[in-house]
Design an enzyme around this catalytic site. Structure first.
Site, short mmCIF file in Angstrom:
data_model
loop_
_atom_site.label_atom_id
_atom_site.label_comp_id
_atom_site.label_asym_id
_atom_site.label_seq_id
_atom_site.Cartn_x
_atom_site.Cartn_y
_atom_site.Cartn_z
N GLY A 1 -30.47 33.54 6.61
CA GLY A 1 -31.10 32.16 6.82
C GLY A 1 -30.21 31.09 7.52
N ARG B 1 -20.52 39.08 2.52
CA ARG B 1 -20.44 40.78 2.65
C ARG B 1 -21.80 41.16 3.00
NH1 ARG B 1 -19.23 44.85 -1.26
NH2 ARG B 1 -19.17 46.52 -0.05
N TYR C 1 -27.31 25.88 -10.30
CA TYR C 1 -26.00 26.50 -10.54
C TYR C 1 -24.92 25.22 -10.36
CZ TYR C 1 -21.72 28.91 -9.21
OH TYR C 1 -20.48 29.38 -9.26
N ALA D 1 -20.37 34.12 -15.23
CA ALA D 1 -21.44 33.21 -14.91
C ALA D 1 -22.54 33.91 -13.96
CB ALA D 1 -20.85 32.13 -14.02
N ALA E 1 -32.82 23.25 -1.33
CA ALA E 1 -31.69 22.29 -1.01
C ALA E 1 -30.39 22.97 -0.67
CB ALA E 1 -31.41 21.33 -2.44
N PHE F 1 -23.92 37.91 -1.36
CA PHE F 1 -23.47 36.68 -0.79
C PHE F 1 -23.38 36.91 0.54
CE2 PHE F 1 -22.08 37.00 -5.37
CZ PHE F 1 -22.45 36.02 -5.67
N GLU G 1 -19.28 24.09 -5.21
CA GLU G 1 -20.80 23.77 -5.35
C GLU G 1 -20.86 22.49 -6.02
OE1 GLU G 1 -23.68 25.25 -3.93
OE2 GLU G 1 -22.53 25.79 -2.75
N THR H 1 -16.30 42.23 -14.77
CA THR H 1 -16.81 43.36 -14.04
C THR H 1 -17.12 42.57 -12.58
OG1 THR H 1 -18.99 42.70 -14.90
CG2 THR H 1 -18.13 44.40 -15.97
N SER I 1 -16.34 25.25 -9.33
CA SER I 1 -17.03 25.46 -7.99
C SER I 1 -17.25 24.33 -7.23
CB SER I 1 -18.27 26.42 -8.13
OG SER I 1 -18.79 26.53 -6.87
P1 NAP Z 1 -19.40 37.69 -10.09
O1 NAP Z 1 -18.93 38.76 -8.83
O2 NAP Z 1 -21.02 37.32 -9.64
O3 NAP Z 1 -19.16 38.01 -11.41
C1 NAP Z 1 -19.87 37.26 -12.46
C2 NAP Z 1 -19.46 37.89 -13.83
O4 NAP Z 1 -20.22 37.23 -14.81
C3 NAP Z 1 -19.81 39.30 -13.82
O5 NAP Z 1 -18.82 39.94 -14.31
C4 NAP Z 1 -21.02 39.56 -14.81
O6 NAP Z 1 -20.97 40.56 -15.74
C5 NAP Z 1 -20.39 38.08 -15.72
N1 NAP Z 1 -21.69 37.41 -16.54
C6 NAP Z 1 -23.04 37.41 -16.22
N2 NAP Z 1 -23.45 37.06 -17.21
C7 NAP Z 1 -22.80 36.91 -18.37
C8 NAP Z 1 -22.92 36.78 -19.67
N3 NAP Z 1 -24.19 36.33 -20.27
N4 NAP Z 1 -22.03 36.90 -20.82
C9 NAP Z 1 -20.62 37.18 -20.13
N5 NAP Z 1 -20.48 37.65 -18.75
C10 NAP Z 1 -21.56 37.36 -17.95
O7 NAP Z 1 -18.62 36.48 -9.70
P2 NAP Z 1 -17.04 35.95 -9.03
O8 NAP Z 1 -17.42 35.84 -7.35
O9 NAP Z 1 -16.29 37.08 -9.39
O10 NAP Z 1 -16.71 34.59 -9.49
C11 NAP Z 1 -16.15 34.48 -10.72
C12 NAP Z 1 -16.42 33.11 -11.50
O11 NAP Z 1 -15.98 32.32 -10.63
C13 NAP Z 1 -17.80 32.59 -11.64
O12 NAP Z 1 -17.78 31.77 -12.80
C14 NAP Z 1 -18.36 32.11 -10.36
O13 NAP Z 1 -19.29 30.96 -10.76
C15 NAP Z 1 -16.93 31.23 -10.01
N6 NAP Z 1 -16.84 30.86 -8.71
C16 NAP Z 1 -16.69 31.87 -7.83
C17 NAP Z 1 -16.49 31.37 -6.57
C18 NAP Z 1 -16.43 32.74 -5.40
O14 NAP Z 1 -16.51 32.09 -4.13
N7 NAP Z 1 -16.57 33.72 -5.58
C19 NAP Z 1 -16.05 30.11 -6.17
C20 NAP Z 1 -16.22 29.12 -7.11
C21 NAP Z 1 -16.45 29.59 -8.60
P3 NAP Z 1 -22.08 41.54 -15.80
O15 NAP Z 1 -21.57 42.93 -15.06
O16 NAP Z 1 -22.21 41.82 -17.21
O17 NAP Z 1 -23.30 41.05 -15.18
O1 F7E Z 2 -23.96 31.29 0.81
C1 F7E Z 2 -26.07 30.88 3.99
C2 F7E Z 2 -26.46 29.85 2.50
O2 F7E Z 2 -24.49 32.88 -1.20
C3 F7E Z 2 -23.04 30.73 1.79
C4 F7E Z 2 -20.90 31.66 -4.80
O3 F7E Z 2 -19.70 32.42 -5.19
O4 F7E Z 2 -19.53 30.07 -3.43
C5 F7E Z 2 -20.68 30.95 -3.32
O5 F7E Z 2 -22.11 30.18 -3.27
C6 F7E Z 2 -24.03 29.84 2.59
C7 F7E Z 2 -25.23 28.97 2.29
O6 F7E Z 2 -22.56 31.59 -1.14
C8 F7E Z 2 -27.84 33.57 4.13
O7 F7E Z 2 -27.45 29.17 2.74
C9 F7E Z 2 -27.32 31.93 5.53
O8 F7E Z 2 -24.99 27.81 2.90
O9 F7E Z 2 -22.61 33.37 0.31
P1 F7E Z 2 -23.43 32.33 -0.13
P2 F7E Z 2 -22.43 30.03 -1.70
O10 F7E Z 2 -23.85 29.65 -2.06
O11 F7E Z 2 -22.00 29.10 -1.03
C10 F7E Z 2 -19.72 29.08 -4.42
C11 F7E Z 2 -18.34 28.30 -4.09
C12 F7E Z 2 -19.91 29.50 -5.74
O12 F7E Z 2 -19.32 28.86 -6.58
C13 F7E Z 2 -20.83 30.41 -5.90
O13 F7E Z 2 -20.71 31.22 -7.28
O14 F7E Z 2 -24.43 31.01 3.85
N1 F7E Z 2 -26.73 31.97 4.24
N2 F7E Z 2 -28.00 33.05 5.48
C14 F7E Z 2 -26.75 32.99 3.39
N3 F7E Z 2 -26.65 33.11 2.16
C15 F7E Z 2 -27.08 34.17 1.53
N4 F7E Z 2 -26.55 34.47 0.21
N5 F7E Z 2 -27.78 35.15 2.25
C16 F7E Z 2 -28.23 34.74 3.64
O15 F7E Z 2 -29.02 35.70 4.04
#
Ligand code: NAP
Ligand code: F7E
Length: 341
Positions: free
Chosen positions: A220, A200, A158, A81, A289, A197, A136, A11, A134
């Protein structure tokens, strides 16, 4: 016979793009869905009609075993996740359970269903496993750019949970001979990115301001730098990792880095607006942090998998602004799960 894939996190943003990609490649695709009345499941049913759904939750070991027994997958992609970094401070234990221990439960489901024990290693024809790791995990970075050998210093619950999942994936590979890989993906975005995020949040904010629906955008830390790519490109790397001859871990990113300020400038410019008239700094949005600088070295993926990103940063931002302008002008509410471009 078609290969069969099971995706957790169907999803979410990546689940949707990965499902479309695997369907294009001729796979039978199954998605794990949780909850009694999860509104995002309806969106999957509507937009991914060829995906079959199976119930399960990363918090529930038995449900994962049942799902693997029912689907009999060739490949499992563990994308499920809690993925929003700020939430991981508010619900640190739940994040550890879902984002960290969920990996253990999924690997155990595969191990048990495949009859793998410490004396009986995985054989050929085994289930291949992808873990969504990730950037992260690099956190306070020790070197730039970051590659597969860069040490980890996660900066949030995380990041810590993802580091556990990464090492566990390596450990199951080494302990049981499982084809288990960890894809270390840098930030990837799209018109389907969650509204929480920053990319978006900014593109939706710009679209609302442009259409007269809002007058400011609160943000932020504008100085943090990320390596932002397009999600549609990154899911292709996931599949390529599971088709490789040997199970190995890969860094996936663009090799370029931009600040949140540069993101804001690009998004407002895409809508012909002056960002300084609308953006308001909000201390409450700063993190306990911060991860200050991320920049990938994706050379291994390029050389060994032939993977390359195809969408540049400015193009990605313009694509997202355009999509949000269209959604909002059609009267859709992108905070509602019913709209998914
Ligand atoms: P996302 O849009 O936040 O999707 C997270 C998914 O995890 C949702 O489908 C959610 O389903 C599911 N989930 C949450 N809790 C769960 C549970 N208890 N059991 C089963 N499913 C569960 O994340 P995304 O951006 O597509 O990222 C996909 C994966 O890549 C994640 O693991 C994320 O941490 C990792 N990642 C993302 C990025 C990025 O930049 N997008 C970068 C590096 C790694 P529900 O609808 O049920 O809540
Ligand atoms: O923040 C700064 C914030 O929440 C990016 C996840 O998909 O990528 C994602 O994690 C930056 C940070 O992503 C706002 O402080 C400023 O430095 O879009 P973000 P993230 O934390 O990098 C990694 C690879 C993952 O694995 C994660 O699942 O943007 N920032 N002002 C803000 N961030 C948010 N969300 N909102 C603000 O208003």
């Amino acid at each position: 016979m078609a290969r069969r894939a099971l995706i957790t996190g169907i999803t979410g943003q990546d689940g949707s793009y990965l499902a479309e990609h695997l369907l294009d490649q001729g796979y039978d695709v199954w998605g794990l869905v949780r909850g009694q009345a999860n509104p995002r499941v309806a969106r999957v049913r509507r937009l991914l009609q060829d995906v079959q759904l199976v119930r399960g939750d990363l918090l529930d070991q038995g449900s994962l075993i049942s799902a693997v027994e029912r689907v009999q997958p060739d490949e499992v992609y563990n994308l499920g996740a809690i993925s929003f970094v700020p939430m991981s401070w508010e619900q640190a234990e739940l994040t550890a359970e879902v984002t960290g221990m969920g990996v253990l439960r999924m690997l155990e489901a595969i191990r048990v269903c495949s009859g793998i024990t410490s004396s009986r290693a995985a054989g050929s024809g085994q289930i291949r496993f992808y873990q969504a790791s990730s950037s992260e995990m690099f956190g306070q970075v020790r070197e730039t750019p970051q590659n597969e050998r860069t040490p980890f210093h996660p900066r949030s619950p995380y990041g810590v949970a993802k580091a556990y999942g990464h090492f566990l994936t390596q450990n199951y590979r080494e302990s049981y001979g499982m084809f288990a890989v960890s894809g270390i993906l840098f930030n990837h975005e799209s018109p389907r990115r969650g509204a929480e995020f920053v990319t978006r949040k900014v593109t939706l904010g710009v679209a609302r301001i442009k259409l007269g629906l809002a007058s400011e955008l609160r943000l932020g830390n504008l100085e943090a730098r990320r390596d932002w790519g397009y999600a549609g490109d990154y899911v292709q790397a996931m599949r390529l990792m599971l088709q490789a001859g040997t199970p190995e871990d890969y860094v996936i990113g663009t090799g370029h880095t931009q600040s949140v300020r540069e993101l804001v400038i690009a998004a407002f410019e895409a809508a012909q607006l002056d960002w300084e008239s609308y953006v308001v700094g909000d201390q409450a949005l700063h993190r306990p942090a911060e991860v200050d600088l991320l920049c990938a070295d994706p050379k291994k993926a390029r050389v060994q998998l032939g993977w390359e990103p195809t969408v540049a940063f400015e193009e990605l931002v313009a694509m997202m602004v355009e999509s949000d302008l269209k959604l909002l002008s059609e009267g859709a509410d992108p905070e509602q799960d019913s709209s998914w471009p």
